[in-house]
Design an enzyme around this catalytic site. Structure first.
Site, PDB file in Angstrom:
ATOM      1  N   TYR A 120      35.684  19.813  54.175  1.00  0.00           N
ATOM      2  CA  TYR A 120      36.847  20.231  54.841  1.00  0.00           C
ATOM      3  C   TYR A 120      36.976  21.793  54.239  1.00  0.00           C
ATOM      4  CZ  TYR A 120      36.596  16.184  57.468  1.00  0.00           C
ATOM      5  OH  TYR A 120      36.122  15.168  58.106  1.00  0.00           O
ATOM      6  N   ASP A 171      31.900  28.232  64.438  1.00  0.00           N
ATOM      7  CA  ASP A 171      32.747  27.138  65.006  1.00  0.00           C
ATOM      8  C   ASP A 171      32.180  26.450  66.376  1.00  0.00           C
ATOM      9  OD1 ASP A 171      34.758  25.689  66.629  1.00  0.00           O
ATOM     10  OD2 ASP A 171      36.086  27.417  66.197  1.00  0.00           O
ATOM     11  N   GLN A 172      31.823  25.116  66.137  1.00  0.00           N
ATOM     12  CA  GLN A 172      31.135  24.466  67.256  1.00  0.00           C
ATOM     13  C   GLN A 172      31.725  24.643  68.591  1.00  0.00           C
ATOM     14  OE1 GLN A 172      32.034  20.091  65.944  1.00  0.00           O
ATOM     15  NE2 GLN A 172      30.215  20.120  67.366  1.00  0.00           N
ATOM     16  N   ASP A 231      27.922  16.027  63.519  1.00  0.00           N
ATOM     17  CA  ASP A 231      28.990  15.460  62.704  1.00  0.00           C
ATOM     18  C   ASP A 231      30.136  16.303  62.456  1.00  0.00           C
ATOM     19  OD1 ASP A 231      30.304  13.492  60.819  1.00  0.00           O
ATOM     20  OD2 ASP A 231      29.163  13.743  59.399  1.00  0.00           O
ATOM     21  N   HIS A 276      34.195  16.234  66.117  1.00  0.00           N
ATOM     22  CA  HIS A 276      34.211  14.763  66.816  1.00  0.00           C
ATOM     23  C   HIS A 276      35.198  14.962  67.861  1.00  0.00           C
ATOM     24  CE1 HIS A 276      31.347  13.249  64.017  1.00  0.00           C
ATOM     25  NE2 HIS A 276      32.372  13.492  62.953  1.00  0.00           N
TER      26      HIS A 276
END
Ligand SMILES: C[S@@+](CC[C@H](N)C(=O)[O-])C[C@H]1O[C@@H](n2cnc3c(N)ncnc32)[C@H](O)[C@@H]1O
Length: 412
Positions: A226, A270-271, A293, A296
């Site tokens: 994180y 950033d997805q 992963d 989520h």
């Protein structure tokens, strides 16, 4: 034992090492390539450093315990055109130290000299980065301390236990014998993919084991740790151990560059932002395996799939989505626990892909517009909390559906 790894001597950036490895992967992929010429081109010294780092990484010396005097060493000679690099690997209670040069002749009175493993660099590069069937130890010699013996195999020698642990690991790496399965590696590397929360390695093993010896590009979204840039990377290191011929990429919203290593590259992205995903994929794709992963959050998972699936290799590429349960959890994950088929949530979205898998069986031509994925997904493997989507041509034709459609339109 701590996992401190200290390199004394010349070092190069992870990026430069990864570039050297990319060339070695290409040069060692077929028997007719001239690996020695590639090493000439790359530079023997630079190549030797890369090989040495790889050997140390794969040897996992941090697992060596019970060294009675707290230290064991090995001298490694990587020879190229009669010249080469000699390094001493020293494993002790405080970590692993790698020094350029040999400590031969410097052992204190009464202490044995370290064993010396010597091998041609091109053969080592072939063993580390080429297909397993091309591994050879023809040029290897092992000099055991205190004995006038030169041998190619450790098995013929009665080894002093203190040195054995280190030498055995190095020789095992040079022979390309990787003993650990994924569950073992997950535990050793410290990823939460196995443990109280998840039991994923059994599924990964099933899909990934057949690919283990291949030259691959692998991406995982979500590096771990994180907000701390220095923490995380456990699963990336697990993939790096499991797939010896793979280049590993990790994406995280947090800058994780301190974790970069040879064959392991992190990128900040950033997805939830398509332009960042596309920029990354254009530069580093296509991918043999993508694993999500990350956040989520269903909306991010679906956005990521939509933008990265086109960069998965068309035949046999795998796209994995972990932690599907979060789709059912409102709150932090913004999930939906009422309408379980809502396609805006990961599990509902996967259900639409299952329909797409059967697109040739639809009878009503206006049931829905065909999706790009309809013809490109060959298989979907759903386990508790994890989905493995297999890319491949999904155009087989359905004569019966065709006949039923014809009958409908002609009013029969
Ligand atoms: C569960 S951890 C990953 C664990 C790691 N894959 C492992 O198995 O060891 C999730 C990571 O996703 C990252 N993340 C959260 N939101 C993200 C986003 N929108 N884009 C990219 N990464 C994100 C977090 O910073 C965190 O490091």
């Amino acid at each position: 034992m701590t996992t401190v790894m200290e390199r004394v001597g010349r070092q190069q950036s992870a990026e430069a090492s990864t570039e050297v490895i990319r060339r070695l992967l290409a040069a060692t992929s077929t028997p007719d390539n001239d690996v020695a010429a590639t090493i000439d081109h790359l530079g023997a010294e630079q190549t030797a450093h890369v090989l040495l780092d790889e050997i140390v990484f794969r040897s996992r010396f941090e697992e060596v315990t019970s060294l009675p005097d707290g230290r064991a060493s090995l001298v490694l000679r990587l020879v190229h055109r009669e010249r080469g690099l000699t390094a001493t690997i020293s494993v002790g209670a405080k970590g692993t130290y790698v020094h350029d040069g040999s400590t031969e002749g410097t052992a204190p009175d009464g202490e044995l000299q370290p064993p010396i493993v010597s091998q041609e660099m091109s053969e080592v590069a072939q063993a580390l980065y080429g297909p397993r069937e091309l591994v050879s130890a023809a040029t290897r010699t092992i000099q055991w301390p205190g004995r006038e013996i030169v041998a190619r195999s450790l098995r013929r020698l009665p080894p002093p236990p203190l040195y054995y642990a280190v030498a055995q690991r190095v020789v095992r790496v040079l022979d390309r014998r990787e003993p650990a399965d994924l569950t073992e590696l997950a535990v050793r590397c410290g990823t939460d993919k196995w443990g109280a929360l998840h039991q994923y390695p059994q599924h990964y093993e099933r899909h990934f084991a057949p690919l283990r010896d291949r030259r691959l590009t692998i991406l995982e979204i979500g590096i771990g740790g994180y907000d701390d840039p220095e923490k995380g990377g456990a699963s990336l290191r697990m993939w790096k151990q499991f797939f010896p011929r793979a280049l590993i990429y990790g994406i995280d919203i947090v800058d994780k560059r301190p974790l970069d290593a040879p064959r392991l590259t992190t990128v900040t992205a950033d997805q939830s932002k398509p332009e960042q995903l596309i920029a990354f994929a254009e530069r580093h794709g296509p991918f043999d395996i993508v694993i999500d992963d990350g956040s989520h959050i269903s909306q991010d998972v679906i956005t990521t799939f939509r933008h990265l699936f086109p960069y998965v290799r068309p035949t046999g590429g795998l796209y994995v989505i972990e932690d599907l349960h979060t789709a059912y959890w409102p709150g932090v994950f913004h999930g939906n626990d009422t309408d379980l088929s809502d396609p805006n949530y990961t599990v509902g979205f996967l259900k639409t892909l299952i329909d797409g898998l059967h697109h040739e069986e639809f009878l009503s031509s206006d049931a829905r517009e065909p999706l790009a994925t309809d013809t490109q997904i060959k298989g979907m493997h759903l386990y508790r909390n994890i989905a493995v989507i297999e890319k491949g041509s999904n155009i087989e034709g359905s004569p019966v559906a065709h006949m039923l459609r014809e009958a409908r339109t002609s009013g029969q």
